[in-house]
Design an enzyme around this catalytic site. Structure first.
Site, mmCIF file in Angstrom:
data_model
loop_
_atom_site.group_PDB
_atom_site.id
_atom_site.type_symbol
_atom_site.label_atom_id
_atom_site.label_comp_id
_atom_site.label_asym_id
_atom_site.label_seq_id
_atom_site.Cartn_x
_atom_site.Cartn_y
_atom_site.Cartn_z
ATOM 1 N N CYS A 1 0.832 -1.212 0.000
ATOM 2 C CA CYS A 1 0.000 0.000 0.000
ATOM 3 C C CYS A 1 0.867 1.262 0.000
ATOM 4 O O CYS A 1 1.548 1.551 0.982
ATOM 5 C CB CYS A 1 -0.912 -0.030 1.230
ATOM 6 S SG CYS A 1 -1.792 1.508 1.536
ATOM 7 N N CYS B 1 0.126 3.824 2.716
ATOM 8 C CA CYS B 1 0.678 3.343 3.987
ATOM 9 C C CYS B 1 2.152 3.720 4.096
ATOM 10 O O CYS B 1 2.626 4.128 5.154
ATOM 11 C CB CYS B 1 0.535 1.828 4.104
ATOM 12 S SG CYS B 1 -1.165 1.231 4.104
#
Length: 170
Positions: free
Chosen positions: A93, A96
């Site tokens: 991600c 993230c």
């Protein structure tokens, strides 16, 4: 016209957070697709290129973040003695990865706050217990048993927004 508004809304939401599935697409308009087209890579660092995308942290500069490894150790009703901030994330991600340095930096600034990182792919039961549907998701667990949830990076970035959330709940 409604169709175009719907497509625009879906594209905006997909940029704000990553879905739990790696095979998500949004019509070729995501930042990840643009990164692949412009660089020829996925933009997800492996061990050899991680420093090119995000700097590695060191303990002197950033605070301690507990990497959760026990899939049964944390639940929404877990009793905590002080504010506990849990970052649900995934290695694939990109939002993230953008939030991670902010999270680790905050861990160095707030001694009375417990910072925990939980990889949803390694801790599926924990992710399910917290009903995590997208990453990053940050959950604040307070000593009185209440929780706050923030999905995506809109409320977390830039760092000042995240620090304000901590200060407001500490």
């Amino acid at each position: 016209m409604k169709k175009y508004l719907f497509i625009a809304a879906v594209a905006a939401l997909s940029l704000a957070s990553c879905a739990k599935s790696e095979s998500k697409t949004d019509g070729g308009e995501s930042e990840a697709v643009e990164a692949i087209e412009s660089t020829g890579t996925t933009g997800v660092p492996d061990d050899n290129t991680a420093d090119e995308i995000l700097p590695r942290w060191n303990a002197e500069k950033y605070g301690k973040v507990e990497e959760l490894t026990d899939d049964n150790a944390l639940r929404p009703d877990t009793k905590v003695s002080g504010l506990t901030v849990v970052d649900f994330n995934a290695t694939w991600c990109m939002p993230c990865k953008q939030f991670a340095p902010v999270f680790h930096d905050a861990a160095g600034k707030y001694e009375g706050v417990h910072f925990v990182s939980a990889d949803i792919d390694k801790l599926p039961a924990t992710a399910q217990a917290f009903a995590i549907e997208a990453v990053p998701t940050v959950v604040f667990i307070k000593p009185d048993g209440t929780t706050l949830r923030f999905v995506g990076t809109e409320d977390l970035l830039p760092a000042e927004k995240f620090e304000k959330l901590i200060n407001d709940n500490f």
